[in-house]
Design a protein around this motif. Sequence first.
Motif, PDB file in Angstrom:
ATOM      1  N   ARG A 264       0.837  -0.944   0.086  1.00 10.69           N
ATOM      2  CA  ARG A 264       0.139  -0.122   0.099  1.00 10.69           C
ATOM      3  C   ARG A 264       0.905   1.185   0.067  1.00 10.69           C
ATOM      4  O   ARG A 264       2.103   1.120   0.595  1.00 10.69           O
ATOM      5  CB  ARG A 264      -0.962   0.016   1.289  1.00 10.69           C
ATOM      6  CG  ARG A 264      -1.938  -1.012   1.431  1.00 10.69           C
ATOM      7  CD  ARG A 264      -2.770  -1.034   2.494  1.00 10.69           C
ATOM      8  NE  ARG A 264      -3.569   0.203   2.196  1.00 10.69           N
ATOM      9  CZ  ARG A 264      -4.639   0.119   1.644  1.00 10.69           C
ATOM     10  NH1 ARG A 264      -5.349  -0.966   0.917  1.00 10.69           N
ATOM     11  NH2 ARG A 264      -5.461   1.254   1.239  1.00 10.69           N
ATOM     12  N   GLU A 265       0.242   2.322  -0.546  1.00  7.58           N
ATOM     13  CA  GLU A 265       1.065   3.584  -0.470  1.00  7.58           C
ATOM     14  C   GLU A 265       0.855   4.187   0.998  1.00  7.58           C
ATOM     15  O   GLU A 265      -0.029   3.687   1.740  1.00  7.58           O
ATOM     16  CB  GLU A 265       0.482   4.485  -1.575  1.00  7.58           C
ATOM     17  CG  GLU A 265      -0.915   4.815  -1.249  1.00  7.58           C
ATOM     18  CD  GLU A 265      -1.521   5.781  -2.408  1.00  7.58           C
ATOM     19  OE1 GLU A 265      -1.828   7.124  -2.078  1.00  7.58           O
ATOM     20  OE2 GLU A 265      -1.386   5.514  -3.542  1.00  7.58           O
ATOM     21  N   ILE A 266       1.629   5.024   1.234  1.00  8.93           N
ATOM     22  CA  ILE A 266       1.429   5.619   2.832  1.00  8.93           C
ATOM     23  C   ILE A 266       0.695   7.090   2.629  1.00  8.93           C
ATOM     24  O   ILE A 266       1.351   7.979   2.030  1.00  8.93           O
ATOM     25  CB  ILE A 266       2.950   5.838   3.390  1.00  8.93           C
ATOM     26  CG1 ILE A 266       3.718   4.308   3.420  1.00  8.93           C
ATOM     27  CG2 ILE A 266       2.896   6.480   4.792  1.00  8.93           C
ATOM     28  CD1 ILE A 266       4.868   4.490   4.008  1.00  8.93           C
ATOM     29  N   PRO A 267      -0.206   7.181   3.281  1.00  7.74           N
ATOM     30  CA  PRO A 267      -0.948   8.427   3.539  1.00  7.74           C
ATOM     31  C   PRO A 267      -0.095   9.537   3.940  1.00  7.74           C
ATOM     32  O   PRO A 267       0.576   9.331   4.868  1.00  7.74           O
ATOM     33  CB  PRO A 267      -2.377   8.210   4.126  1.00  7.74           C
ATOM     34  CG  PRO A 267      -2.432   6.556   4.145  1.00  7.74           C
ATOM     35  CD  PRO A 267      -0.974   6.030   4.237  1.00  7.74           C
ATOM     36  N   GLY A 268      -0.359  10.810   3.531  1.00  4.19           N
ATOM     37  CA  GLY A 268       0.367  11.886   4.148  1.00  4.19           C
ATOM     38  C   GLY A 268       1.784  12.113   3.349  1.00  4.19           C
ATOM     39  O   GLY A 268       2.054  11.845   2.406  1.00  4.19           O
ATOM     40  N   PRO A 269       2.565  12.753   4.100  1.00  2.52           N
ATOM     41  CA  PRO A 269       4.022  13.379   3.565  1.00  2.52           C
ATOM     42  C   PRO A 269       4.987  12.144   3.085  1.00  2.52           C
ATOM     43  O   PRO A 269       5.703  12.130   2.369  1.00  2.52           O
ATOM     44  CB  PRO A 269       4.456  14.266   4.467  1.00  2.52           C
ATOM     45  CG  PRO A 269       3.899  13.720   5.795  1.00  2.52           C
ATOM     46  CD  PRO A 269       2.462  13.305   5.631  1.00  2.52           C
ATOM     47  N   GLN A 270       4.846  11.081   3.861  1.00  7.87           N
ATOM     48  CA  GLN A 270       5.613  10.220   3.783  1.00  7.87           C
ATOM     49  C   GLN A 270       5.289   9.122   2.347  1.00  7.87           C
ATOM     50  O   GLN A 270       4.159   9.408   2.056  1.00  7.87           O
ATOM     51  CB  GLN A 270       5.781   9.184   4.877  1.00  7.87           C
ATOM     52  CG  GLN A 270       6.681   9.601   6.141  1.00  7.87           C
ATOM     53  CD  GLN A 270       6.720   8.735   7.259  1.00  7.87           C
ATOM     54  OE1 GLN A 270       6.035   7.937   7.165  1.00  7.87           O
ATOM     55  NE2 GLN A 270       7.623   9.124   8.112  1.00  7.87           N
TER      56      GLN A 270
END
Length: 242
Positions: free
Chosen positions: A92-98
């Motif tokens: 999965r992609e990481i929500p937010g700035p990361q």
Amino acid sequence: MTFEEWLISRLRAHGAYAGVMDGVYGRSLIDALARFQRAEGLKINGKADEETVKALRRAANSLDDSADTETVPSIPAEPVWMREARRFVGLREIPGPQSNSTILGWASALGGWVAGFYKNDDTAWCGLFIGHVIAATLPREPLPKNPLGALEWNKLGRRLTIPVLGAILTFTRSGGGHVGIYVGEDATHYHVLGGNQSNSVSITRIEKSRLSAVRWPATGDEPRGGKVILTAAGVPASKNEA
């Protein structure tokens, strides 16, 4: 033992592979296959074709086919790029700035302008995912000039009239497109293995009416079989590919 794990173990036994025992059909394994084929006087294509697998079955330093030391896993029906794609199901992609370092690593490995441009997994990555699995397993395959553009994959290899296992499917959607790998189909939807499907690598159902193109890599093995009929039960329909 997977087919890739068996290949690596046999190539190592024959002195053709000195890389990591990771079970990945990547550049190191492709190079080792070519090295083994050259030593055995086989067609050098870096692929685990029937003649190469037959030669790998022999005990090292033996010319006798009866010296088979192991049972060979069946050569998979799924093409190599599809097997590579399955390794990442659930990522999965990481929500937010990361951002997910694996996704960013695909961009870095593709190099060129893609490596400089792709810095955040909030940017759509279905095309990047397909770019990775094709480039990693078919290093001689020409990629679209813009592999991040889903509908640019309409230019990959050659067109097929009907989907077969492992075919690359492109789809239209509001505001863009989507690209993934054909797993099968039911009456109304294609079952697609792809990236950026609800922000992850997953298998999801996509309406057949959205299909744009069916493509096959020019340097891949010949497509086999025909339509794969599946049940819709238990496979969610896509709600987000952006």
